[in-house]
Structure formats: structure tokens, C-alpha cells
Design a protein around this motif. Structure first.
Motif, short mmCIF file in Angstrom:
data_model
loop_
_atom_site.label_atom_id
_atom_site.label_comp_id
_atom_site.label_asym_id
_atom_site.label_seq_id
_atom_site.Cartn_x
_atom_site.Cartn_y
_atom_site.Cartn_z
N GLY A 72 -68.79 -0.34 -78.52
CA GLY A 72 -69.09 -0.73 -79.81
C GLY A 72 -68.32 0.17 -80.97
N GLY A 73 -67.64 -0.79 -81.56
CA GLY A 73 -66.96 -0.12 -82.77
C GLY A 73 -67.64 -0.19 -84.31
N GLY A 74 -68.95 -0.07 -84.15
CA GLY A 74 -69.48 -0.09 -85.42
C GLY A 74 -69.93 1.38 -85.77
N ALA A 75 -70.98 1.33 -86.66
CA ALA A 75 -71.36 2.64 -87.26
C ALA A 75 -71.66 3.75 -86.16
N HIS A 101 -60.75 -5.96 -79.80
CA HIS A 101 -60.62 -7.28 -78.84
C HIS A 101 -60.55 -6.96 -77.45
N THR A 102 -61.42 -6.02 -76.98
CA THR A 102 -61.77 -5.66 -75.70
C THR A 102 -63.01 -5.60 -75.27
N THR A 103 -63.55 -6.60 -74.35
CA THR A 103 -65.09 -6.57 -74.00
C THR A 103 -65.31 -5.54 -72.70
N GLY A 108 -76.56 -10.77 -91.05
CA GLY A 108 -76.57 -9.54 -90.24
C GLY A 108 -77.84 -9.82 -89.06
N VAL A 109 -77.64 -9.23 -88.02
CA VAL A 109 -78.79 -8.94 -87.04
C VAL A 109 -79.19 -7.58 -86.84
N ARG A 110 -80.50 -7.24 -87.24
CA ARG A 110 -80.75 -5.64 -87.06
C ARG A 110 -80.87 -5.35 -85.61
N PRO A 111 -80.33 -4.19 -85.02
CA PRO A 111 -80.59 -3.84 -83.73
C PRO A 111 -81.72 -2.86 -83.43
N PHE A 123 -73.98 -5.93 -93.62
CA PHE A 123 -75.32 -5.20 -94.16
C PHE A 123 -75.31 -5.21 -95.60
N HIS A 124 -76.40 -4.42 -96.32
CA HIS A 124 -76.63 -4.39 -97.80
C HIS A 124 -75.85 -3.51 -98.39
N GLY A 125 -75.22 -2.56 -97.77
CA GLY A 125 -74.62 -1.74 -98.67
C GLY A 125 -75.17 -0.70 -99.27
N LEU A 126 -76.55 -0.41 -98.87
CA LEU A 126 -77.46 0.56 -99.54
C LEU A 126 -77.34 1.76 -98.77
N LEU A 127 -77.13 3.10 -99.60
CA LEU A 127 -77.23 4.37 -99.00
C LEU A 127 -78.63 4.84 -99.55
N ASN A 160 -73.84 3.05 -74.59
CA ASN A 160 -74.02 1.72 -75.21
C ASN A 160 -74.46 2.03 -76.63
N ALA A 161 -73.23 1.62 -77.53
CA ALA A 161 -73.66 1.59 -78.91
C ALA A 161 -73.21 0.02 -79.54
N ALA A 162 -73.81 -0.81 -78.68
CA ALA A 162 -73.45 -2.43 -78.91
C ALA A 162 -74.19 -3.08 -79.89
N GLY A 163 -75.11 -2.12 -80.59
CA GLY A 163 -75.97 -2.86 -81.99
C GLY A 163 -76.84 -3.99 -81.29
N PRO A 164 -76.71 -5.28 -81.77
CA PRO A 164 -77.69 -6.26 -81.48
C PRO A 164 -77.58 -6.77 -79.83
N THR A 221 -80.74 -12.25 -94.16
CA THR A 221 -79.62 -12.87 -95.09
C THR A 221 -79.60 -12.17 -96.32
N MET A 222 -78.32 -12.18 -96.85
CA MET A 222 -78.08 -11.92 -98.17
C MET A 222 -77.12 -12.61 -98.94
N LEU A 223 -77.10 -12.43 -100.43
CA LEU A 223 -76.30 -13.42 -101.28
C LEU A 223 -75.38 -12.25 -102.09
N GLY A 271 -66.30 -3.19 -87.11
CA GLY A 271 -66.87 -3.69 -87.97
C GLY A 271 -67.44 -5.05 -88.12
N SER A 272 -67.14 -5.73 -86.75
CA SER A 272 -67.41 -7.25 -86.64
C SER A 272 -68.93 -7.58 -86.54
N GLY A 273 -69.64 -6.25 -86.20
CA GLY A 273 -71.12 -6.60 -85.62
C GLY A 273 -71.87 -6.34 -87.13
N THR A 274 -73.03 -5.82 -87.04
CA THR A 274 -73.93 -5.53 -88.02
C THR A 274 -73.57 -4.47 -88.97
C1 LIG Z 1 -79.45 -7.79 -93.07
C2 LIG Z 1 -79.31 -6.23 -92.73
C3 LIG Z 1 -79.16 -5.66 -93.98
C4 LIG Z 1 -78.89 -3.91 -93.92
N1 LIG Z 1 -79.09 -3.16 -94.94
C5 LIG Z 1 -78.87 -2.03 -94.75
C6 LIG Z 1 -78.53 -0.98 -95.86
O1 LIG Z 1 -78.39 -1.49 -96.79
N2 LIG Z 1 -78.57 0.38 -95.48
C7 LIG Z 1 -78.49 0.90 -94.19
O2 LIG Z 1 -78.31 2.02 -94.15
N3 LIG Z 1 -78.61 0.05 -93.06
C8 LIG Z 1 -78.68 -1.31 -93.58
N4 LIG Z 1 -78.80 -2.13 -92.42
C9 LIG Z 1 -78.88 -1.78 -91.04
C10 LIG Z 1 -77.44 -1.17 -90.60
O3 LIG Z 1 -76.62 -2.19 -90.95
C11 LIG Z 1 -77.69 -1.20 -88.88
O4 LIG Z 1 -78.52 -0.43 -88.53
C12 LIG Z 1 -76.02 -0.60 -88.38
O5 LIG Z 1 -75.05 -1.20 -89.02
C13 LIG Z 1 -76.10 -0.65 -86.89
O6 LIG Z 1 -74.75 -0.34 -86.49
P1 LIG Z 1 -74.28 -0.36 -84.88
O7 LIG Z 1 -72.95 0.33 -84.65
O8 LIG Z 1 -75.52 0.20 -84.18
O9 LIG Z 1 -74.21 -2.00 -84.50
P2 LIG Z 1 -72.91 -2.96 -84.83
O10 LIG Z 1 -72.53 -2.81 -86.11
O11 LIG Z 1 -73.29 -4.26 -84.35
O12 LIG Z 1 -71.89 -2.44 -83.74
C14 LIG Z 1 -71.98 -2.79 -82.29
C15 LIG Z 1 -70.45 -3.39 -81.87
O13 LIG Z 1 -70.69 -3.33 -80.29
C16 LIG Z 1 -69.78 -4.41 -80.12
N5 LIG Z 1 -70.12 -4.73 -78.76
C17 LIG Z 1 -71.14 -5.54 -78.37
N6 LIG Z 1 -70.99 -5.85 -76.97
C18 LIG Z 1 -69.90 -5.32 -76.52
C19 LIG Z 1 -69.19 -5.29 -75.44
N7 LIG Z 1 -69.92 -5.79 -74.24
N8 LIG Z 1 -67.92 -4.64 -75.11
C20 LIG Z 1 -67.41 -4.29 -76.33
N9 LIG Z 1 -67.94 -4.17 -77.64
C21 LIG Z 1 -69.25 -4.66 -77.79
C22 LIG Z 1 -69.91 -5.64 -81.27
O14 LIG Z 1 -69.01 -6.45 -81.47
C23 LIG Z 1 -70.37 -4.73 -82.48
O15 LIG Z 1 -69.00 -4.37 -83.29
C24 LIG Z 1 -79.04 -3.52 -92.52
C25 LIG Z 1 -79.16 -4.39 -91.41
C26 LIG Z 1 -79.12 -5.79 -91.59
C27 LIG Z 1 -79.03 -6.76 -90.50
#
Ligand SMILES: Cc1cc2nc3c(=O)[nH]c(=O)nc-3n(C[C@H](O)[C@H](O)[C@H](O)COP(=O)(O)OP(=O)(O)OC[C@H]3O[C@@H](n4cnc5c(N)ncnc54)[C@H](O)[C@@H]3O)c2cc1C
Length: 489
Positions: free
Chosen positions: A6-9, A162-164, A300-303, A41-45, A196-200, A221-223, A34-37
Motif C-alpha cells: 500500500g502506497g498511501g499515507a 502498478h504492482t499488486t 473516498g472510502v474510510r478504512p 480525503f478532505h484535506g483537514l489537518l 498490510n497497509a492496504a487501506g480499504p 463524498t465531498m464537493l 495516493g490512488s487510494g483513500t
Molecule cells: C471522505 C473522507 C474524508 C477524510 N478526511 C480526512 C481529513 O480531512 N483528515 C484526515 O486526517 N483524515 C481524513 N480521512 C481519513 C484518511 O484519508 C485515511 O485514514 C487515510 O488516507 C488512509 O490511508 P491508508 O494509507 O491507510 O489507505 P489508502 O490511502 O487507501 O492506501 C492503501 C493503498 O493500498 C493499495 N493496495 C490495496 N491492496 C493492494 C494490493 N493487494 N497490492 C498492492 N497495493 C494494494 C491501494 O491501491 C491504496 O493506494 C478521510 C477519509 C475519507 C474517506
């Protein structure tokens, strides 16, 4: 070596923490960074103000991390401050509980006369009665992700996009590698531990560890509005609800969000109904919001994670996080999951997860991410060159700083194709530039993906000026530029 899925936060934060402890890391991401959640997201610290009544542990963590991130990730943070505003129909009892909750965690809140707030925020609704300042801020998600990436790579960490990850290799119940799939086909990468940092998708990945976890996914959902509109973050002072926060983000402002349980981790298409619902809610704070120029909607989907409890309303799931050592449950030894939490607390989450991984690997070094600032890129002396994106004023020189891994990566690094025309003209220019390093068919496929992705968010908000912009864009693309009609089928 540790493989982070997972290449998110969470994933990039963890990789940075492990590397600072001299533990080698490879991040595997199935899409772009950053292609996941974390890119939806909302951008709020958070200052923690939103959670002081209902989720005190999460509130404390947000307030602590808010101060740390301003120090170590300043290039991606705007310390705008913010206000919590109560409107007519909120009872004073809640306001009192909120003030007490803020005091209990040491959050500096101060009541400010509504008249004074009106001097800096235009067209605040007449129903606003009381206002409290808080140290909220803006977290620029893509900027911070690219900053983490740069620092990870500078310390020798590897990031595969681009590697799963499709399966886990194990011997005697212990992790020894992962199976991955990329454009060249399947292969195995050896490792000592996997996180496993795969978010949703964390529930699906945990099944590969022979130890399922019950994620509680919630859709929001956000606007995005075309103008900044507010100089600081505005929150409604009420129990967490829908459409009650507006965050200034660059030249735009983001209103959100909704909060609805859903099962599909990949369902991120915003609907017209959600967009209109948010417009109605936003008018409780800004009476003239129906005349604001809207750009697009996104979802976005909250994990979230709350093991073993039946949940009916996702707003009552804690925003705290959990570190799972699957070897200590019923799963593979050397397999870990990091679930729940917020963008604001990603560093703390990573620290706790890295503590568990380091203990497993018998490495005694502790976290340094609260002290070591993220280095920003050295600015290259490039002449700006011709303009590629007029809406966001992105020049050829700016794009040339980064090799074109994909049009999406160029977009999230430079902001091109993010403005009112949503890439109508600059999409073409970007694809033409990409052809210098990619085959024409790859560049055209990416252009079509860019169109698809932009239209998904644009279409639900096509009213007023945005509908006129949409019609103009369609005419230019399909007549002037002779693009083939894009089909969602
Ligand atoms: C609507 C909304 C608003 C939010 N607003 C805020 C806010 O304002 N402030 C705040 O602090 N937080 C906010 N959050 C929460 C925050 O965005 C999330 O908690 C955080 O981004 C989650 O990061 P993550 O790295 O865990 O998940 P993700 O960013 O989803 O990263 C997981 C990654 O894993 C990858 N992945 C999944 N399966 C595989 C696999 N098998 N192989 C390789 N890669 C894989 C995915 O492609 C994805 O990029 C919000 C969330 C939502 C949904």
C-alpha cells in the motif's frame, strides 16, 4: 527486508519510519501513489476538535500529531487555523460539553465574536450564533505523499507502483516472500516480514495472511468549489454529521462529507444525489452556497476497523487505529496489519506499527520520525517554458521536473488538469508530451483513463456554469480535437 503493501499515507509513513531505523523496505502499490483513500480525503489537518466529545483518544492523538506534522512536514501543511461555529438549532449543552472536552485534552480554543469572524469570512449564514477558534490546518495530501516518496527513495527504499500483491509465500507458518503481479507478469519477492497497509483493501489482504479481519468501510463524498472561499477551516459545532466542514485547499475549497457504511473497497463514484445533498447541508453555514461555482465531486472510502462489534452508524466507529500482529493471533508469523486512523495521525500509526515490526526483527532502534524533518526537493533551475495547463498555470518546465510514470502521477505532482476545464485542453498536451517517453498507445490509454476519472467527478455536479463548461468541453473534445466518445460500458 520488510514489504509494505500500500502506497498511501499509512504505507509510506511506515516505510519512512522503518528506513530511519535502518530496516530495508520495499513498498508495493497496485495503482499510483495516493490512488487510494489518501488521495480522496478532505484535506483537514485535524486539531482534534471534531472528536473531543465522542472519540477522546482520537482527539488527543490528532492534537499531538497536528503539532508534530507542522514541524516535520511543514512543506505540506498550511497552518490556517479554523473555527467551530454553532448555528441556531444546536443546543448550548453540546457547546458546553465541547468546550470542556477541548480543555480536557489541552486544546487551545477561544470564543470569538461572530461579528469579528464575519469580517474575514464572506456570507456566513445569518443563523451562526457562536464561534470558537481552533488550531486546525490544511494537509496537502499529494504533496505529503510525494515528499515521503522522495525521502524514502533518498534513504534507499524501493517503491513499486502498478504492482499488486496477489499472495504470500510462507514456510512453517512464517512469511518468506510475496507474490506480485505487474505489467510483465507474476514474480516472487523474498522478505522477512510483510505489512498490510492496504487501506480499504486491508480485509482482503489479511485473508492472504490466513487471518481475516472485519473492516468497517465507510464512504464519504465531498464537493470541490472553484474558488478558495474561506481563509481557514470552518467546522459546524455539533455532533459529527454530514456536510459540516469546509477546508480551503490551494485556490479551491472542499465541502464534506457524507458517512455511509459500504462493503466494496473500490466503490468511489460520487452520485448527483450526494452532490445535491451536500449543497443543501452547506447552506446552513453559507446561505449563498448555491451560487458558488462547483468543480466536481469525489468519494473516498474510510478504512475503519472495530473488531467484533455490530455497527449501524459509521460516525460512531472510532477514528483511532489498530496494529495487528497476525502471528500472535491465528495467522502467519511475520505478517502485520495497520488499520483505521486518520491522515492526521499517519505518523503515529507508522511509529506503533514500526515498533512491532522492529521487535519482531529484533532491531532495537526507536522511531525518529517526530524529530527528523522531511527534506524537500532541491528546486531545479528550469525555465518555465510554455503553459501546459492554463487553469492551474502549470508550465512545461514544471512537468519536466518529473519523469512521466503516468499522466495521473503528473497530475498529482503538478495539479495539471485539476482546474475548471478538468483537463479538456491540457489532457491532450500532457498525452503528447508523454509520447516522448511512452508508446503512443500507452499515452492514449492514459489520456482515456484521465478523461474517465475526471468525468466521473465532474458529471454529478453539472449545473449552472459547470454545466456550460461541461458542454463546451464535450464540444471541443469531440469536434475540435476529434476524440472518440468515451464509454463507461
Ligand atoms: C471522505 C473522507 C474524508 C477524510 N478526511 C480526512 C481529513 O480531512 N483528515 C484526515 O486526517 N483524515 C481524513 N480521512 C481519513 C484518511 O484519508 C485515511 O485514514 C487515510 O488516507 C488512509 O490511508 P491508508 O494509507 O491507510 O489507505 P489508502 O490511502 O487507501 O492506501 C492503501 C493503498 O493500498 C493499495 N493496495 C490495496 N491492496 C493492494 C494490493 N493487494 N497490492 C498492492 N497495493 C494494494 C491501494 O491501491 C491504496 O493506494 C478521510 C477519509 C475519507 C474517506
Amino acid at each position: 527486508m520488510v514489504i509494505v503493501i500500500g502506497g498511501g499515507a499509512s504505507g509510506l509513513g511506515l516505510a519512512w519510519d522503518l528506513l530511519l531505523r535502518s530496516i530495508p523496505v520495499m513498498v508495493v502499490e497496485m495503482g499510483d501513489i495516493g490512488s487510494g483513500t489518501s488521495g480522496r480525503f478532505h484535506g483537514l489537518l485535524h486539531s482534534g476538535g471534531r472528536y473531543v466529545v465522542s472519540d477522546v483518544q482520537a482527539a488527543r492523538e490528532c492534537w499531538e500529531e497536528n503539532r508534530i506534522l507542522k514541524r516535520v512536514a511543514g512543506a505540506a501543511i498550511k497552518a490556517t487555523g479554523g473555527y467551530f461555529l454553532s448555528v441556531d438549532d444546536e443546543g448550548d449543552a453540546y457547546v458546553q460539553d465541547w468546550v470542556k472536552g477541548a480543555e480536557a485534552i489541552g486544546l487551545p480554543v477561544k470564543e470569538v465574536a461572530v461579528g469579528q469572524i464575519r469580517e474575514t469570512v464572506e456570507n456566513l449564514g445569518p443563523w451562526v450564533r457562536r464561534g470558537f477558534s481552533v488550531p486546525d490546518g490544511v494537509l496537502e495530501g499529494f504533496t505529503l505523499l510525494h515528499l515521503l516518496r522522495l525521502n524514502i527513495e533518498n534513504l534507499g527504499g524501493e517503491i513499486l507502483t502498478h504492482t499488486t500483491v496477489t499472495d504470500i509465500r510462507h514456510e512453517n507458518g512464517r512469511v518468506v516472500g510475496v507474490e506480485v503481479m505487474d505489467k510483465d507478469g507474476p514474480r516472487v519477492i523474498a522478505c522477512d516480514a510483510v505489512v498490510n497497509a492496504a487501506g480499504p483493501y486491508a480485509g482482503e489482504v489479511a485473508r492472504l495472511f490466513h487471518d481475516g479481519i472485519a473492516m468497517q468501510l465507510s464512504r464519504g463524498t465531498m464537493l470541490i468549489f472553484a474558488n478558495r472561499r474561506v481563509p481557514y477551516v470552518i467546522n459546524r459545532l455539533a455532533p459529527p454529521g454530514d456536510g459540516d466542514i469546509i477546508v480551503p485547499h490551494g485556490e479551491t475549497a472542499i465541502l464534506g462529507t457524507t458517512d455511509v457504511l459500504q462493503e466494496d473497497p473500490g466503490s468511489t463514484r460520487a452520485t448527483r444525489e450526494e452532490a445535491q445533498y451536500l449543497m443543501q447541508l452547506g447552506q446552513r453555514l453559507f446561505a449563498d452556497m448555491d451560487r458558488w461555482r462547483v468543480l466536481r465531486a469525489f468519494t473516498g472510502v474510510r478504512p475503519l476497523y472495530q473488531d467484533g462489534q455490530e455497527i449501524r452508524d459509521s460516525r460512531y466507529i472510532s477514528r483511532d487505529f489498530t496494529v495487528i500482529d497476525h502471528g500472535q493471533r491465528r495467522g502467519l508469523v511475520g505478517a502485520f496489519s495497520l488499520v483505521g486512523g486518520k491522515w492526521t495521525t499517519y505518523r503515529l500509526m507508522a511509529e506503533h506499527m514500526a515498533d512491532a515490526v522492529a521487535a519482531y526483527l529484533k532491531v532495537k532502534r526507536s522511531s525518529r520520525t517526530a524529530e527528523v524533518p522531511l527534506q524537500t526537493a532541491v528546486e531545479m533551475d528550469l525555465r518555465p517554458g510554455p503553459t501546459i495547463c492554463e487553469c492551474e498555470r502549470v508550465s512545461l518546465g514544471q512537468l519536466a521536473r518529473w519523469p512521466c510514470a503516468s499522466l495521473t502521477e503528473w497530475r498529482t505532482r503538478s495539479w495539471f488538469a485539476m482546474g475548471p476545464c478538468q483537463g479538456t485542453m491540457c489532457g491532450h498536451r500532457g498525452a503528447l508530451l508523454a509520447m516522448a517517453v511512452q508508446t503512443p498507445s500507452t499515452a492514449l490509454r492514459e489520456l482515456s483513463q484521465l478523461r474517465h476519472e475526471r468525468e466521473r467527478g465532474w458529471w454529478p455536479t453539472t449545473w449552472g456554469d459547470n454545466a456550460r463548461q461541461w458542454a463546451l468541453g464535450q464540444a471541443l473534445r469531440h469536434q475540435t480535437l476529434a476524440e472518440e466518445a468515451w464509454s463507461d460500458e
